[in-house]
Design an enzyme around this catalytic site. Structure first.
Site, PDB file in Angstrom:
ATOM      1  N   ASP A 119       0.812  -1.228   0.000  1.00 31.42           N
ATOM      2  CA  ASP A 119       0.000   0.000   0.000  1.00 31.42           C
ATOM      3  C   ASP A 119       0.841   1.272   0.000  1.00 31.42           C
ATOM      4  OD1 ASP A 119       0.977  -0.389   2.558  1.00 31.42           O
ATOM      5  OD2 ASP A 119      -0.959  -0.751   3.469  1.00 31.42           O
ATOM      6  N   ASN A 142      -7.581  -2.594  14.129  1.00 28.33           N
ATOM      7  CA  ASN A 142      -8.969  -2.933  13.799  1.00 28.33           C
ATOM      8  C   ASN A 142      -9.042  -4.173  12.904  1.00 28.33           C
ATOM      9  OD1 ASN A 142      -8.019  -1.969  11.394  1.00 28.33           O
ATOM     10  ND2 ASN A 142      -9.513  -0.326  11.161  1.00 28.33           N
ATOM     11  N   HIS A 180      -7.223  -4.636  10.072  1.00 27.29           N
ATOM     12  CA  HIS A 180      -6.942  -4.444   8.647  1.00 27.29           C
ATOM     13  C   HIS A 180      -5.615  -5.095   8.263  1.00 27.29           C
ATOM     14  CE1 HIS A 180      -4.866  -0.294   9.465  1.00 27.29           C
ATOM     15  NE2 HIS A 180      -3.926  -1.146   9.146  1.00 27.29           N
ATOM     16  N   GLU A 184      -9.616  -2.077   4.972  1.00 25.52           N
ATOM     17  CA  GLU A 184     -10.286  -1.727   6.227  1.00 25.52           C
ATOM     18  C   GLU A 184     -11.555  -2.558   6.437  1.00 25.52           C
ATOM     19  OE1 GLU A 184      -8.755   0.021   8.332  1.00 25.52           O
ATOM     20  OE2 GLU A 184      -8.458   2.118   7.793  1.00 25.52           O
TER      21      GLU A 184
END
Ligand code: GLP
Length: 237
Positions: free
Chosen positions: A68, A137, A139, A144
């Site tokens: 990313d 979280n 990811h 996400e």
């Protein structure tokens, strides 16, 4: 199937991950590696740099693709993932710069740049190893939590949880890009072997839920339970 290796320290976690990557390159000098950023892999890269310096591993034929990049940051920005990869690994080993790839965060047309990255991934082919960290979280890359997950590379809006977690690297949340480009889930899965690394108390809960709980797109890392060859190296501290 997920193989879970439990260790005490971040150093032990990093040494195991680096050894696995070294052995992969030694077995196949033209290996394709999928690489991750964040604080978690820093010591793994440092270890690989030392191994390269000692002549224990040769990156001259290795190709890399990263997960990313932040939208809007170029390689001169010290918070861009290109800058991170150059400074933590690429500039310190004998890899050819043209063999290293990240999505282009400053492209005029971000969607077109994502499509180009998807084409590149197809051209480069299945990765031998994909290294992954995990967000608080759940990811992976910047995929996400959501009711639906993208299969291919796309622009994503970062969640509040991620903005809060990653703002520690920036002057403030306001100074942080709110969007990123990330490989999609199908592309992350297109690896013969996945190594997930995580350390510290903050990650215990999410790692446990991801690796042993129900499979849900609300925890993208939980989908890793469906991959045939995942090794998770988890350190307590
Ligand atoms: C970042 C990256 C992920 C990384 C994660 C965890 O947002 N996009 O690839 O795994 O967050 O970061 P850290 O290792 O700093 O906890």
């Amino acid at each position: 199937m997920t193989k879970i290796i439990h260790v005490k320290t971040r150093e032990e976690m990093s040494a195991i991950a680096a050894k696995m990557i070294k052995e992969q390159i030694n077995a196949k000098p033209d290996s394709v590696l999928g690489l991750a950023t964040g604080s978690t892999p820093e010591l793994t890269y440092a270890e690989l740099c030392s191994m390269c310096e000692r002549g224990e591993v040769d990156f001259s034929k290795v190709k890399t693709v990263n997960l990313d990049e932040y939208v809007g940051l170029d390689e001169t920005n010290d918070q861009s993932y290109r800058y991170y990869m150059n400074s933590h690994l690429f500039d310190k080993v004998n890899i050819k710069p043209e063999n290293t790839h990240l999505p282009c965060g400053t492209a005029d047309n971000a969607d077109a740049a994502c499509d180009e990255y998807s084409e590149l991934l197809e051209k480069i082919g299945t990765r031998d190893i994909q290294l992954l960290g995990i967000g608080k979280n759940g990811h992976i890359g910047f995929c996400e939590p959501d009711t639906e997950l993208e299969a291919r590379t796309s622009v994503v809006a970062l969640t509040d949880s991620t903005l809060k977690a990653n703002s520690r690297f920036f002057e403030s949340v306001d100074a942080m890009p709110k969007k990123a480009m990330t490989m999609g889930m199908a592309q992350i899965f297109d690896a013969k072997q996945i190594i997930l690394i995580a350390y510290g108390k903050e990650k215990v809960d999410i790692v446990t839920r991801a690796l042993t709980g129900k499979i849900t797109t609300n925890i993208p890392a939980s989908l890793l339970q469906l991959h045939m060859n995942v090794t998770a190296i988890i350190a307590d501290e």
